[in-house]
Write an enzyme that holds these catalytic residues in place. Structure first.
Site, PDB file in Angstrom:
ATOM      1  N   LYS A 135       0.846  -1.187   0.000  1.00  0.00           N
ATOM      2  CA  LYS A 135       0.000   0.000   0.000  1.00  0.00           C
ATOM      3  C   LYS A 135       0.893   1.253   0.000  1.00  0.00           C
ATOM      4  CE  LYS A 135      -0.638   0.757   4.920  1.00  0.00           C
ATOM      5  NZ  LYS A 135      -0.809   2.054   5.435  1.00  0.00           N
ATOM      6  N   GLU A 203      -1.923   4.239  19.175  1.00  0.00           N
ATOM      7  CA  GLU A 203      -0.517   3.928  19.467  1.00  0.00           C
ATOM      8  C   GLU A 203       0.067   4.949  20.437  1.00  0.00           C
ATOM      9  OE1 GLU A 203       1.675   2.332  15.749  1.00  0.00           O
ATOM     10  OE2 GLU A 203       0.485   4.015  15.070  1.00  0.00           O
ATOM     11  N   HIS A 227      -6.020  -0.550   6.898  1.00  0.00           N
ATOM     12  CA  HIS A 227      -6.079  -1.618   7.895  1.00  0.00           C
ATOM     13  C   HIS A 227      -7.442  -1.744   8.585  1.00  0.00           C
ATOM     14  CE1 HIS A 227      -1.855  -1.640   7.228  1.00  0.00           C
ATOM     15  NE2 HIS A 227      -1.580  -0.584   7.953  1.00  0.00           N
TER      16      HIS A 227
HETATM   17  P1  NDP Z   1      12.510   3.039   1.043  1.00  0.00           P
HETATM   18  O1  NDP Z   1      12.644   4.365   0.387  1.00  0.00           O
HETATM   19  O2  NDP Z   1      13.187   2.806   2.332  1.00  0.00           O
HETATM   20  O3  NDP Z   1      13.034   1.899   0.049  1.00  0.00           O
HETATM   21  C1  NDP Z   1      12.823   1.927  -1.325  1.00  0.00           C
HETATM   22  C2  NDP Z   1      14.064   1.389  -2.021  1.00  0.00           C
HETATM   23  O4  NDP Z   1      13.831   1.454  -3.432  1.00  0.00           O
HETATM   24  C3  NDP Z   1      15.304   2.248  -1.730  1.00  0.00           C
HETATM   25  O5  NDP Z   1      16.406   1.418  -1.496  1.00  0.00           O
HETATM   26  C4  NDP Z   1      15.446   3.024  -3.029  1.00  0.00           C
HETATM   27  O6  NDP Z   1      16.746   3.427  -3.308  1.00  0.00           O
HETATM   28  C5  NDP Z   1      15.000   2.000  -4.031  1.00  0.00           C
HETATM   29  N1  NDP Z   1      14.704   2.635  -5.314  1.00  0.00           N
HETATM   30  C6  NDP Z   1      14.034   3.785  -5.537  1.00  0.00           C
HETATM   31  N2  NDP Z   1      13.996   4.044  -6.850  1.00  0.00           N
HETATM   32  C7  NDP Z   1      14.642   3.039  -7.462  1.00  0.00           C
HETATM   33  C8  NDP Z   1      14.948   2.748  -8.815  1.00  0.00           C
HETATM   34  N3  NDP Z   1      14.579   3.549  -9.820  1.00  0.00           N
HETATM   35  N4  NDP Z   1      15.642   1.628  -9.097  1.00  0.00           N
HETATM   36  C9  NDP Z   1      16.047   0.818  -8.102  1.00  0.00           C
HETATM   37  N5  NDP Z   1      15.801   1.038  -6.798  1.00  0.00           N
HETATM   38  C10 NDP Z   1      15.102   2.138  -6.495  1.00  0.00           C
HETATM   39  O7  NDP Z   1      10.945   2.758   1.138  1.00  0.00           O
HETATM   40  P2  NDP Z   1      10.242   1.711   2.142  1.00  0.00           P
HETATM   41  O8  NDP Z   1      11.016   0.452   2.158  1.00  0.00           O
HETATM   42  O9  NDP Z   1       9.945   2.381   3.429  1.00  0.00           O
HETATM   43  O10 NDP Z   1       8.825   1.512   1.422  1.00  0.00           O
HETATM   44  C11 NDP Z   1       8.639   0.682   0.288  1.00  0.00           C
HETATM   45  C12 NDP Z   1       7.157   0.446   0.086  1.00  0.00           C
HETATM   46  O11 NDP Z   1       6.651  -0.276   1.202  1.00  0.00           O
HETATM   47  C13 NDP Z   1       6.315   1.713  -0.005  1.00  0.00           C
HETATM   48  O12 NDP Z   1       5.259   1.485  -0.899  1.00  0.00           O
HETATM   49  C14 NDP Z   1       5.754   1.868   1.400  1.00  0.00           C
HETATM   50  O13 NDP Z   1       4.512   2.555   1.386  1.00  0.00           O
HETATM   51  C15 NDP Z   1       5.547   0.411   1.781  1.00  0.00           C
HETATM   52  N6  NDP Z   1       5.541   0.170   3.216  1.00  0.00           N
HETATM   53  C16 NDP Z   1       6.629   0.488   3.983  1.00  0.00           C
HETATM   54  C17 NDP Z   1       6.614   0.231   5.328  1.00  0.00           C
HETATM   55  C18 NDP Z   1       7.804   0.551   6.176  1.00  0.00           C
HETATM   56  O14 NDP Z   1       7.678   0.382   7.400  1.00  0.00           O
HETATM   57  N7  NDP Z   1       8.923   0.976   5.615  1.00  0.00           N
HETATM   58  C19 NDP Z   1       5.429  -0.364   5.995  1.00  0.00           C
HETATM   59  C20 NDP Z   1       4.369  -0.724   5.097  1.00  0.00           C
HETATM   60  C21 NDP Z   1       4.442  -0.442   3.759  1.00  0.00           C
HETATM   61  P3  NDP Z   1      17.226   4.923  -2.825  1.00  0.00           P
HETATM   62  O15 NDP Z   1      17.387   4.839  -1.347  1.00  0.00           O
HETATM   63  O16 NDP Z   1      18.510   5.116  -3.563  1.00  0.00           O
HETATM   64  O17 NDP Z   1      16.153   5.879  -3.245  1.00  0.00           O
END
Ligand code: NDP
Length: 455
Positions: A135, A203, A227
């Site tokens: 999401k 929370e 949720h």
């Molecule tokens: P992050 O920004 O931490 O991670 C995303 C990753 O994708 C980074 O490593 C980023 O690299 C990489 N990335 C971005 N653009 C590209 C590209 N063009 N090619 C390759 N890699 C790329 O995000 P999150 O992990 O926090 O979130 C990911 C998803 O999960 C989102 O949709 C979020 O809503 C969902 N989510 C996250 C939660 C959480 O607790 N983190 C909980 C529930 C859902 P770079 O750092 O270089 O930009």
């Protein structure tokens, strides 16, 4: 469980979700299902060596106490491919490198996910590819519809897995068992016997450095739009004949289609508030508006409440109050069912008894039933007593449950396209009313129970 090895290709492998939730979830899955065969492939634009990636996978599996003889083959087979996923040639090369069947897990920022999906439309994806998406599924009804149309141009609906980790939480899934496997509860699960339902997820955590995400989402979108409406769907759906995914998802979608803001008046049905500085336990929490990365002019709410009704024969007239907030004094994560008063209590037995209540605590899990009974003293003077059962510990993390189902190709624990659209259809008029300032943004002190007068 399939005998075949499935490739789990994590797009965004060096991100927060992968580190904090996905790999630990995978660890608990492999601990519980030691004969599961999975190859973990990571892709991200970060320069990361294969050894580093394997180290991350190894650490997560060790943390989950996966037996070494199970963990090591998974770790050795884990591969990392540095890829800019928005570069068409690099993305195609990545797809060409995977063995089938493959799950493409989008652990990417939402805007990047949409662009990668658009590219996939033009590329050759391996036969039987499954798409697992986090999401938010769009940021409005229109964008959710557009995303669904886009995904369907890549793979059929049966291969799209929209993830809401609440669907992997044992205490929430327990709603199905408790409703449909108990003769005592089954016949009274309707407006005839139930007065109101409260679904609350408060929370004590404040912003905790997550302004980048949270300040654009707020409590309504972060919790209620996803949720808590899913919890409502499990609570209110009609009885399934089987636990088949399509049956359950169809019944959930049906319940959501009946759901409307209370009185069909989104402004009157909702409240919003934002925390100001306060004491939370032994720490001082600053004003939300003063937190780093927050844009106060966004008017982001940290506490939201929405009362909905279900316009169907089972639930007509029953208010379902959904509430979630941050930096509250007490963590209250529960579903409370308040039953109607008995039709008649013998005169002279007692004063008006308190209503019977069923309380499902989501974290830690327990079920309690508040009943009036003669406990002590005057034999005709009743008082309310609580009968409580603790729920056992979950066998694995929610992400483990969900990953296991996706690797098996079973969509039971994920959201169907029409459900995702309904979630927006319900909440969008509320967001519109808030944007039009029809609902004041109230304040509450961090560490308090919320603004005065909220029920
Ligand atoms: P992050 O920004 O931490 O991670 C995303 C990753 O994708 C980074 O490593 C980023 O690299 C990489 N990335 C971005 N653009 C590209 C590209 N063009 N090619 C390759 N890699 C790329 O995000 P999150 O992990 O926090 O979130 C990911 C998803 O999960 C989102 O949709 C979020 O809503 C969902 N989510 C996250 C939660 C959480 O607790 N983190 C909980 C529930 C859902 P770079 O750092 O270089 O930009």
């Amino acid at each position: 469980m399939a005998d075949q090895t499935t490739t789990l290709l994590i797009l965004g492998a060096s991100g927060d979700l992968t580190r904090r939730l996905l790999l630990p979830g995978l660890g608990t899955l492999l601990r519980e299902e030691t004969d599961r065969r999975v190859r973990v492939l990571g892709a991200d634009r970060l320069e990361l060596s294969e050894e580093d990636w394997q180290g991350r996978v190894r650490d997560s599996l060790a943390e989950a106490e996966v037996p070494e003889e199970v963990a090591e083959p998974v770790v050795r087979a884990a591969t990392y491919l540095r890829t800019d996923l928005l570069e068409r040639d690099q993305l195609q090369a990545l797809l060409d490198a995977v063995d089938e069947p493959v799950v493409l897990y989008f652990a990417l920022p939402p805007a990047v996910t949409i662009k990668v999906c658009a590219l996939l439309e033009e590329l050759t994806v391996p036969e039987g590819t499954r798409l697992a998406l986090e999401k938010p599924f769009g940021d409005s009804l229109e964008t959710a519809r557009e995303l669904n149309r886009q995904l369907l141009r890549v793979v059929p609906e049966g291969d799209i897995f929209r993830i809401d980790h609440f669907l992997g939480v044992n205490t929430i899934l327990n709603l199905i068992g408790i409703r449909f496997a108990n003769r005592l509860l089954q016949p009274i699960w309707s407006a005839e016997h139930i007065e109101k339902v409260d679904i609350c997820y408060d929370e004590t955590l404040a912003l905790e450095g997550r302004a980048g995400y949270y300040d654009h989402a707020g409590a309504l979108m972060d919790m209620i739009q996803s949720h808590l409406l899913e919890v409502l769907a499990f609570f209110a759906m009609e009885a399934p004949a089987t636990m088949h995914a399509e049956e359950i998802r169809g019944l959930k979608a049906q319940a959501l289609r009946a759901t409307q803001p209370w009185g069909h008046d989104p402004a009157a049905a909702s409240r919003r508030a934002r925390y100001v500085a306060g004491e939370l336990g032994d720490r001082t929490v600053p004003d939300y508006a003063a937190e780093e990365g927050v844009d106060p002019s966004r008017q982001t709410e940290t506490l939201a409440q929405l009362t909905v009704q279900l316009d169907n024969a089972r639930w007509a007239g029953v208010p379902f109050r959904l509430r979630s907030g941050k930096a509250l004094g007490t963590a209250t994560k529960q579903v409370v069912v308040t039953f109607r008063a008995p039709s008649h209590v013998p005169h002279g037995l007692t004063d008006t008894p308190d209503p019977d209540r069923l309380v499902l605590e989501l974290k830690p899990g327990s079920v309690s039933l508040d009943l009036s009974m003669n406990a002590e003293g005057d034999p005709f003077e009743l008082e309310q007593k609580e009968l409580t059962a603790e729920l056992g510990k979950a066998r694995m993390l929610p992400y483990g449950e969900i990953l296991g189902a996706i690797l098996d190709g079973n969509p039971l624990l994920t959201i169907r396209g029409d459900e995702a659209e309904e979630l927006w259809r319900i909440v969008e008029p509320v967001l519109d009313a808030w944007q039009a300032d029809e609902v004041p943004l109230e304040e509450y002190a961090a560490g308090s129970a919320g603004p005065d007068g909220w029920v």
